[in-house]
Design a protein around this motif. Structure first.
Motif, PDB file in Angstrom:
ATOM      1  N   PHE A  75       0.827  -1.213   0.000  1.00 23.68           N
ATOM      2  CA  PHE A  75       0.000   0.000   0.000  1.00 23.68           C
ATOM      3  C   PHE A  75       0.861   1.263   0.000  1.00 23.68           C
ATOM      4  O   PHE A  75       0.532   2.247  -0.670  1.00 23.68           O
ATOM      5  N   LEU A  76       1.970   1.249   0.739  1.00 22.30           N
ATOM      6  CA  LEU A  76       2.864   2.404   0.771  1.00 22.30           C
ATOM      7  C   LEU A  76       3.471   2.672  -0.608  1.00 22.30           C
ATOM      8  O   LEU A  76       3.471   3.808  -1.089  1.00 22.30           O
ATOM      9  N   LEU A  77       3.975   1.617  -1.234  1.00 19.51           N
ATOM     10  CA  LEU A  77       4.567   1.785  -2.567  1.00 19.51           C
ATOM     11  C   LEU A  77       3.534   2.264  -3.580  1.00 19.51           C
ATOM     12  O   LEU A  77       3.826   3.133  -4.417  1.00 19.51           O
ATOM     13  N   ARG A  78       2.339   1.724  -3.505  1.00 23.50           N
ATOM     14  CA  ARG A  78       1.278   2.118  -4.443  1.00 23.50           C
ATOM     15  C   ARG A  78       0.891   3.574  -4.229  1.00 23.50           C
ATOM     16  O   ARG A  78       0.729   4.342  -5.179  1.00 23.50           O
ATOM     17  N   PHE A  79       0.757   3.976  -2.962  1.00 26.29           N
ATOM     18  CA  PHE A  79       0.414   5.356  -2.628  1.00 26.29           C
ATOM     19  C   PHE A  79       1.470   6.310  -3.191  1.00 26.29           C
ATOM     20  O   PHE A  79       1.137   7.298  -3.851  1.00 26.29           O
ATOM     21  N   ALA A  80       2.727   6.004  -2.932  1.00 22.98           N
ATOM     22  CA  ALA A  80       3.814   6.866  -3.399  1.00 22.98           C
ATOM     23  C   ALA A  80       3.867   6.912  -4.921  1.00 22.98           C
ATOM     24  O   ALA A  80       4.050   7.978  -5.512  1.00 22.98           O
ATOM     25  N   ASP A  81       3.703   5.767  -5.555  1.00 16.95           N
ATOM     26  CA  ASP A  81       3.769   5.697  -7.018  1.00 16.95           C
ATOM     27  C   ASP A  81       2.672   6.530  -7.662  1.00 16.95           C
ATOM     28  O   ASP A  81       2.943   7.362  -8.538  1.00 16.95           O
ATOM     29  N   LEU A  82       1.442   6.332  -7.232  1.00 18.03           N
ATOM     30  CA  LEU A  82       0.319   7.028  -7.869  1.00 18.03           C
ATOM     31  C   LEU A  82       0.292   8.522  -7.557  1.00 18.03           C
ATOM     32  O   LEU A  82      -0.324   9.298  -8.289  1.00 18.03           O
ATOM     33  N   ASN A  83       0.964   8.931  -6.479  1.00 19.06           N
ATOM     34  CA  ASN A  83       0.953  10.338  -6.089  1.00 19.06           C
ATOM     35  C   ASN A  83       2.314  11.001  -6.285  1.00 19.06           C
ATOM     36  O   ASN A  83       2.555  12.095  -5.777  1.00 19.06           O
ATOM     37  N   GLU A  84       3.177  10.319  -7.064  1.00 18.37           N
ATOM     38  CA  GLU A  84       4.476  10.857  -7.455  1.00 18.37           C
ATOM     39  C   GLU A  84       5.283  11.356  -6.258  1.00 18.37           C
ATOM     40  O   GLU A  84       5.828  12.458  -6.251  1.00 18.37           O
ATOM     41  N   ILE A  85       5.370  10.510  -5.233  1.00 20.50           N
ATOM     42  CA  ILE A  85       6.160  10.804  -4.049  1.00 20.50           C
ATOM     43  C   ILE A  85       7.470  10.034  -4.162  1.00 20.50           C
ATOM     44  O   ILE A  85       7.470   8.811  -4.320  1.00 20.50           O
ATOM     45  N   ASP A  86       8.558  10.745  -4.103  1.00 19.17           N
ATOM     46  CA  ASP A  86       9.889  10.148  -4.147  1.00 19.17           C
ATOM     47  C   ASP A  86      10.210   9.688  -2.720  1.00 19.17           C
ATOM     48  O   ASP A  86      10.577  10.499  -1.867  1.00 19.17           O
ATOM     49  N   LEU A  87      10.044   8.399  -2.458  1.00 17.48           N
ATOM     50  CA  LEU A  87      10.226   7.884  -1.103  1.00 17.48           C
ATOM     51  C   LEU A  87      11.624   8.126  -0.544  1.00 17.48           C
ATOM     52  O   LEU A  87      11.741   8.577   0.604  1.00 17.48           O
ATOM     53  N   PRO A  88      12.696   7.852  -1.286  1.00 18.87           N
ATOM     54  CA  PRO A  88      14.021   8.143  -0.721  1.00 18.87           C
ATOM     55  C   PRO A  88      14.197   9.624  -0.375  1.00 18.87           C
ATOM     56  O   PRO A  88      14.752   9.954   0.678  1.00 18.87           O
ATOM     57  N   ALA A  89      13.716  10.513  -1.221  1.00 20.45           N
ATOM     58  CA  ALA A  89      13.831  11.947  -0.947  1.00 20.45           C
ATOM     59  C   ALA A  89      12.981  12.336   0.259  1.00 20.45           C
ATOM     60  O   ALA A  89      13.422  13.131   1.101  1.00 20.45           O
ATOM     61  N   ALA A  90      11.773  11.777   0.353  1.00 18.12           N
ATOM     62  CA  ALA A  90      10.901  12.080   1.492  1.00 18.12           C
ATOM     63  C   ALA A  90      11.531  11.595   2.793  1.00 18.12           C
ATOM     64  O   ALA A  90      11.498  12.302   3.810  1.00 18.12           O
ATOM     65  N   LEU A  91      12.121  10.394   2.756  1.00 16.22           N
ATOM     66  CA  LEU A  91      12.772   9.862   3.950  1.00 16.22           C
ATOM     67  C   LEU A  91      13.964  10.718   4.350  1.00 16.22           C
ATOM     68  O   LEU A  91      14.120  11.071   5.525  1.00 16.22           O
ATOM     69  N   SER A  92      14.794  11.089   3.393  1.00 18.63           N
ATOM     70  CA  SER A  92      15.962  11.926   3.694  1.00 18.63           C
ATOM     71  C   SER A  92      15.544  13.255   4.300  1.00 18.63           C
ATOM     72  O   SER A  92      16.129  13.719   5.286  1.00 18.63           O
ATOM     73  N   SER A  93      14.512  13.864   3.722  1.00 21.74           N
ATOM     74  CA  SER A  93      14.015  15.136   4.224  1.00 21.74           C
ATOM     75  C   SER A  93      13.481  14.994   5.649  1.00 21.74           C
ATOM     76  O   SER A  93      13.747  15.832   6.520  1.00 21.74           O
ATOM     77  N   LYS A  94      12.746  13.921   5.893  1.00 14.57           N
ATOM     78  CA  LYS A  94      12.173  13.701   7.230  1.00 14.57           C
ATOM     79  C   LYS A  94      13.266  13.412   8.256  1.00 14.57           C
ATOM     80  O   LYS A  94      13.204  13.908   9.388  1.00 14.57           O
ATOM     81  N   LEU A  95      14.274  12.631   7.886  1.00 16.84           N
ATOM     82  CA  LEU A  95      15.376  12.361   8.812  1.00 16.84           C
ATOM     83  C   LEU A  95      16.142  13.641   9.132  1.00 16.84           C
ATOM     84  O   LEU A  95      16.561  13.855  10.280  1.00 16.84           O
TER      85      LEU A  95
END
Length: 118
Positions: A75-95
């Motif tokens: 579900f996380l991967l699907r959410f990010a994919d369909l909403n054009e969320i760059d997971l590595p970038a989001a994680l780096s920013s959050k960290l």
């Protein structure tokens, strides 16, 4: 292609082959993430730390845990994919943000939310 991209593509193909895109709104995918993570939590409910450790040693129980983790990841991967969320970038920013909020020199060994007072 890295592992994250490969997993995202695998999930995309699986869902698109079944025509599920129309059902995968942000709300429905967020509900799916919460539901699946709750199913993971349910596996550990009322269990001691010792019992939980034993669960990881039992092949059938470990597989149940892995399936719930995989469902949540799907579900996380699907959410990010369909909403054009760059997971590595989001994680780096959050960290980075968390590093500013919770600097190492101000960290404690207590199990509580930072800034919380009893």
């Amino acid at each position: 292609m890295d592992k994250l991209d490969a997993m995202t593509e695998q999930v995309r193909d699986f869902c698109d082959d079944r025509g599920w895109r129309k059902y995968h709104t942000p709300k429905e995918l967020a509900i799916g993430m919460a539901t699946e993570s709750s199913e993971l939590l349910q596996l550990f409910r009322f269990m001691s730390d010792e019992r939980i450790a034993e669960m990881f040693e039992d092949a059938e129980q470990r597989q149940a845990i892995e399936y719930e983790i995989a469902d949540t990841l799907l579900f996380l991967l699907r959410f990010a994919d369909l909403n054009e969320i760059d997971l590595p970038a989001a994680l780096s920013s959050k960290l980075k943000r968390n590093g500013e909020r919770y600097p190492i020199n101000a960290s404690s060994n207590e199990y509580r939310k930072a800034g919380h007072r009893e």
